[in-house]
Scaffold this active site. Structure first.
Site, PDB file in Angstrom:
ATOM      1  N   GLU A  79      15.086  43.892  89.846  1.00  0.00           N
ATOM      2  CA  GLU A  79      13.844  44.529  90.310  1.00  0.00           C
ATOM      3  C   GLU A  79      12.626  43.909  89.617  1.00  0.00           C
ATOM      4  O   GLU A  79      11.575  43.696  90.224  1.00  0.00           O
ATOM      5  CB  GLU A  79      13.912  46.032  90.034  1.00  0.00           C
ATOM      6  CG  GLU A  79      12.724  46.785  90.546  1.00  0.00           C
ATOM      7  CD  GLU A  79      12.906  48.296  90.377  1.00  0.00           C
ATOM      8  OE1 GLU A  79      13.987  48.816  90.715  1.00  0.00           O
ATOM      9  OE2 GLU A  79      11.963  48.943  89.905  1.00  0.00           O
TER      10      GLU A  79
ATOM     11  N   CYS B 237       7.797  48.030  90.607  1.00  0.00           N
ATOM     12  CA  CYS B 237       7.674  49.406  91.096  1.00  0.00           C
ATOM     13  C   CYS B 237       6.556  50.125  90.341  1.00  0.00           C
ATOM     14  O   CYS B 237       6.525  50.083  89.106  1.00  0.00           O
ATOM     15  CB  CYS B 237       8.998  50.146  90.899  1.00  0.00           C
ATOM     16  SG  CYS B 237       8.899  51.856  91.445  1.00  0.00           S
TER      17      CYS B 237
ATOM     18  N   ARG C  57      14.665  42.577  82.616  1.00  0.00           N
ATOM     19  CA  ARG C  57      14.927  43.937  82.145  1.00  0.00           C
ATOM     20  C   ARG C  57      15.619  43.735  80.794  1.00  0.00           C
ATOM     21  O   ARG C  57      16.748  43.228  80.748  1.00  0.00           O
ATOM     22  CB  ARG C  57      15.862  44.693  83.089  1.00  0.00           C
ATOM     23  CG  ARG C  57      15.189  45.247  84.340  1.00  0.00           C
ATOM     24  CD  ARG C  57      14.488  46.565  84.042  1.00  0.00           C
ATOM     25  NE  ARG C  57      13.593  46.972  85.102  1.00  0.00           N
ATOM     26  CZ  ARG C  57      13.869  47.893  86.035  1.00  0.00           C
ATOM     27  NH1 ARG C  57      15.043  48.480  86.043  1.00  0.00           N
ATOM     28  NH2 ARG C  57      12.980  48.220  86.924  1.00  0.00           N
TER      29      ARG C  57
ATOM     30  N   ARG D  13      19.351  61.917  86.433  1.00  0.00           N
ATOM     31  CA  ARG D  13      19.952  61.004  87.431  1.00  0.00           C
ATOM     32  C   ARG D  13      21.464  61.110  87.359  1.00  0.00           C
ATOM     33  O   ARG D  13      22.001  61.595  86.368  1.00  0.00           O
ATOM     34  CB  ARG D  13      19.610  59.537  87.121  1.00  0.00           C
ATOM     35  CG  ARG D  13      18.200  59.130  87.360  1.00  0.00           C
ATOM     36  CD  ARG D  13      18.016  57.622  87.114  1.00  0.00           C
ATOM     37  NE  ARG D  13      16.619  57.247  87.293  1.00  0.00           N
ATOM     38  CZ  ARG D  13      16.160  55.991  87.233  1.00  0.00           C
ATOM     39  NH1 ARG D  13      16.974  54.986  87.013  1.00  0.00           N
ATOM     40  NH2 ARG D  13      14.890  55.734  87.403  1.00  0.00           N
TER      41      ARG D  13
ATOM     42  N   GLU E 143      20.125  54.850  89.440  1.00  0.00           N
ATOM     43  CA  GLU E 143      19.190  55.570  90.292  1.00  0.00           C
ATOM     44  C   GLU E 143      19.801  55.779  91.676  1.00  0.00           C
ATOM     45  O   GLU E 143      20.521  54.909  92.170  1.00  0.00           O
ATOM     46  CB  GLU E 143      17.897  54.747  90.420  1.00  0.00           C
ATOM     47  CG  GLU E 143      16.726  55.560  90.846  1.00  0.00           C
ATOM     48  CD  GLU E 143      15.423  54.762  90.755  1.00  0.00           C
ATOM     49  OE1 GLU E 143      14.375  55.364  90.959  1.00  0.00           O
ATOM     50  OE2 GLU E 143      15.484  53.547  90.499  1.00  0.00           O
TER      51      GLU E 143
ATOM     52  N   ARG F 156      12.501  52.897  79.999  1.00  0.00           N
ATOM     53  CA  ARG F 156      13.330  54.056  80.345  1.00  0.00           C
ATOM     54  C   ARG F 156      14.412  54.192  79.289  1.00  0.00           C
ATOM     55  O   ARG F 156      15.251  53.307  79.109  1.00  0.00           O
ATOM     56  CB  ARG F 156      13.958  53.893  81.735  1.00  0.00           C
ATOM     57  CG  ARG F 156      14.539  55.224  82.268  1.00  0.00           C
ATOM     58  CD  ARG F 156      14.956  55.116  83.728  1.00  0.00           C
ATOM     59  NE  ARG F 156      16.269  54.540  83.876  1.00  0.00           N
ATOM     60  CZ  ARG F 156      17.416  55.229  83.832  1.00  0.00           C
ATOM     61  NH1 ARG F 156      17.399  56.525  83.635  1.00  0.00           N
ATOM     62  NH2 ARG F 156      18.576  54.601  83.981  1.00  0.00           N
TER      63      ARG F 156
ATOM     64  N   THR G  33       6.117  53.068  89.577  1.00  0.00           N
ATOM     65  CA  THR G  33       6.562  54.105  88.631  1.00  0.00           C
ATOM     66  C   THR G  33       6.854  53.530  87.251  1.00  0.00           C
ATOM     67  O   THR G  33       7.020  54.279  86.297  1.00  0.00           O
ATOM     68  CB  THR G  33       7.834  54.821  89.122  1.00  0.00           C
ATOM     69  OG1 THR G  33       8.835  53.838  89.318  1.00  0.00           O
ATOM     70  CG2 THR G  33       7.592  55.602  90.383  1.00  0.00           C
TER      71      THR G  33
ATOM     72  N   ARG H 229      15.681  50.531  78.049  1.00  0.00           N
ATOM     73  CA  ARG H 229      15.299  49.243  78.631  1.00  0.00           C
ATOM     74  C   ARG H 229      13.797  49.173  78.822  1.00  0.00           C
ATOM     75  O   ARG H 229      13.129  50.200  78.973  1.00  0.00           O
ATOM     76  CB  ARG H 229      16.007  49.012  79.956  1.00  0.00           C
ATOM     77  CG  ARG H 229      15.778  50.068  81.048  1.00  0.00           C
ATOM     78  CD  ARG H 229      14.553  49.827  81.891  1.00  0.00           C
ATOM     79  NE  ARG H 229      14.572  50.633  83.115  1.00  0.00           N
ATOM     80  CZ  ARG H 229      13.491  50.985  83.775  1.00  0.00           C
ATOM     81  NH1 ARG H 229      12.298  50.686  83.305  1.00  0.00           N
ATOM     82  NH2 ARG H 229      13.572  51.693  84.890  1.00  0.00           N
TER      83      ARG H 229
HETATM   84  P1  ADP Z   1      17.216  51.155  85.391  1.00  0.00           P
HETATM   85  O1  ADP Z   1      16.202  52.216  85.272  1.00  0.00           O
HETATM   86  O2  ADP Z   1      17.332  50.332  84.177  1.00  0.00           O
HETATM   87  O3  ADP Z   1      17.081  50.343  86.647  1.00  0.00           O
HETATM   88  P2  ADP Z   1      19.462  52.409  86.743  1.00  0.00           P
HETATM   89  O4  ADP Z   1      19.345  53.893  86.898  1.00  0.00           O
HETATM   90  O5  ADP Z   1      19.255  51.546  87.927  1.00  0.00           O
HETATM   91  O6  ADP Z   1      18.560  51.980  85.518  1.00  0.00           O
HETATM   92  O7  ADP Z   1      20.867  52.122  86.093  1.00  0.00           O
HETATM   93  C1  ADP Z   1      21.249  50.837  85.743  1.00  0.00           C
HETATM   94  C2  ADP Z   1      22.596  50.876  85.051  1.00  0.00           C
HETATM   95  O8  ADP Z   1      22.432  51.330  83.725  1.00  0.00           O
HETATM   96  C3  ADP Z   1      23.604  51.818  85.719  1.00  0.00           C
HETATM   97  O9  ADP Z   1      24.873  51.207  85.701  1.00  0.00           O
HETATM   98  C4  ADP Z   1      23.594  52.993  84.805  1.00  0.00           C
HETATM   99  O10 ADP Z   1      24.836  53.691  84.812  1.00  0.00           O
HETATM  100  C5  ADP Z   1      23.383  52.329  83.459  1.00  0.00           C
HETATM  101  N1  ADP Z   1      22.883  53.265  82.451  1.00  0.00           N
HETATM  102  C6  ADP Z   1      21.710  53.923  82.426  1.00  0.00           C
HETATM  103  N2  ADP Z   1      21.614  54.707  81.344  1.00  0.00           N
HETATM  104  C7  ADP Z   1      22.773  54.553  80.647  1.00  0.00           C
HETATM  105  C8  ADP Z   1      23.290  55.093  79.431  1.00  0.00           C
HETATM  106  N3  ADP Z   1      22.602  55.950  78.676  1.00  0.00           N
HETATM  107  N4  ADP Z   1      24.533  54.693  79.044  1.00  0.00           N
HETATM  108  C9  ADP Z   1      25.245  53.816  79.770  1.00  0.00           C
HETATM  109  N5  ADP Z   1      24.802  53.269  80.910  1.00  0.00           N
HETATM  110  C10 ADP Z   1      23.582  53.621  81.354  1.00  0.00           C
HETATM  111 MG    MG Z   2      17.441  50.269  88.652  1.00  0.00          MG
END
Ligand code: ADP
Ligand code: MG
Length: 358
Positions: A159, A205, A163, A243, A248, A214, A207, A60
């Site tokens: 956020e 954010c 995205r 994670r 997160e 990401r 970061t 993303r």
């Molecule tokens: P972001 O950094 O985009 O805010 P988050 O850690 O908040 O990501 O996660 C957002 C959603 O994306 C969560 O439901 C997470 O499980 C999902 N997600 C993140 N990476 C993957 C992946 N490789 N495959 C499937 N779902 C993912």
């Molecule tokens: Mg997030």
């Protein structure tokens, strides 16, 4: 900007130190150079057994509109306007990218829960977003666009204002990056994003400053899960972050982890996807080594009528000196090592074959 927390940093000051350190390494006069050229990515396909460890892949980027304040300072009217602009623009996608915008406020509770559970939609009530005012007027102005396959999605007004997400089951990182790159380039032709020549894309954010990219995989690493020291060492060495799989600040279950690039700033998008690939590859190699070491060690047994059941054959069979049987001739240590505990297509195990003398 807000003081969000981050699992790999114990305090906000750690987190900020990391951003500042990156900022200085980058050089204060350096320019942010975006590069989403997927043809430059060096990510040979994983072997079948490696790919089987990877559940899904997601990349993303976060983006905000240049003509609006960031989420913590935006008014309800401005946020609703962002939603209107983005949802309208989404209508112009064609082919694989074509899809529908769903406003969070008019989604059924069941649909919303399902989308979160399937990892497509953001959760609500994040305490860090709450603390910095990013959850004001929830759910107004929030929503999600996705194509039919749910392989291309845009979160609106979570956020960040946008995205942009590309994801799919399996391990094809190149396919996911190709789709993201194609879509983000298309969107950028129409939208003016908040961007600074030095810092790159401006995000809620700190970061995320820079690329706001990401790239992650959900990957099964049950052995590394029990060897935290080694796990964290590889993560640090390859600039990746570990994670839980529900986003997160979540813990993991069943030894499945979200592994993603830790850096966002001072490097190109392509380089950060490369970080993720290299880190994941190193983790897979370590996991395979640990799995191999954990395999039960074969215990040699003497040949004889006491060998009655497949379980009695716990390792290499030792025949008395001078035995002249085909079994003795062909059951070499190498053959044992290769076929122990394996079955043929009809489901007959190596040990059963030995007992029958086949
Ligand atoms: P972001 O950094 O985009 O805010 P988050 O850690 O908040 O990501 O996660 C957002 C959603 O994306 C969560 O439901 C997470 O499980 C999902 N997600 C993140 N990476 C993957 C992946 N490789 N495959 C499937 N779902 C993912
Ligand atoms: Mg997030």
């Amino acid at each position: 900007m807000y003081a969000g927390s981050h699992d790999s940093y114990s305090t906000f000051s750690d987190l900020f130190d990391n951003v500042i350190e990156d900022y200085h390494k980058h050089g204060k006069d350096a320019k942010h150079v975006s590069n989403m050229d997927f043809t430059q990515l060096n990510c040979p396909p994983f072997t079948a057994d490696e790919a089987a460890m990877i559940v899904s892949t997601r990349i993303r980027v976060g983006r905000n509109l240049a003509d609006f304040p960031l989420g913590p300072g935006i008014s309800k009217e401005q946020r609703d306007k962002v939603e209107e602009l983005v949802s309208k623009a989404c209508k112009s996608f064609t082919g694989e990218l074509a899809g529908t915008y769903y406003a969070l406020g008019s989604m059924s509770e069941a649909d919303r829960k399902q989308l979160i559970e399937d990892h497509f939609l953001f959760k609500e009530g994040d305490r860090f977003l709450e603390a910095c005012g990013l959850n004001r007027d929830w759910p107004s102005g929030r929503g999600i666009f996705h194509n039919k396959e749910k392989s291309f999605l845009i979160w609106v007004n979570e956020e960040d204002q946008l995205r942009i997400i590309s994801m799919q089951k399996g391990a094809d990182i190149l396919a996911v990056f190709t789709r993201l790159s194609t879509a983000a380039t298309l969107i950028e032709k129409e939208a003016k994003f908040a961007h600074d020549d030095h810092l790159g894309y401006i995000t809620s954010c700190p970061t995320n400053l820079g690329t706001a990219l990401r790239a992650s995989v959900h990957i099964k690493l049950p052995f590394l899960a029990k060897n935290k020291e080694e796990f964290n060492k590889i993560a640090d060495q390859f600039f990746v972050q570990i994670r839980g799989i529900h986003g997160e600040h979540t813990e993991t279950d069943d030894g499945v982890f979200d592994i993603s690039n830790k850096r966002r700033l001072g490097r190109s998008e392509k380089d950060l996807v490369q970080d993720m690939y290299s880190g994941v590859k190193a983790m897979i190699t370590a996991e395979k080594k640990l799995a191999e070491a954990a395999k039960p060690k074969p215990v040699p047994v003497k040949a004889g009528p006491h060998l009655k059941k497949p379980e009695d054959i716990t390792g290499q069979i030792e025949f008395p000196a001078g035995t002249k049987s085909l079994l003795c001739k062909y059951l070499t240590p190498a053959v044992h090592e290769k076929y122990m505990h394996k079955k043929d297509q009809a489901g007959v195990s190596f040990e059963q074959m030995i007992l029958s003398g086949a």
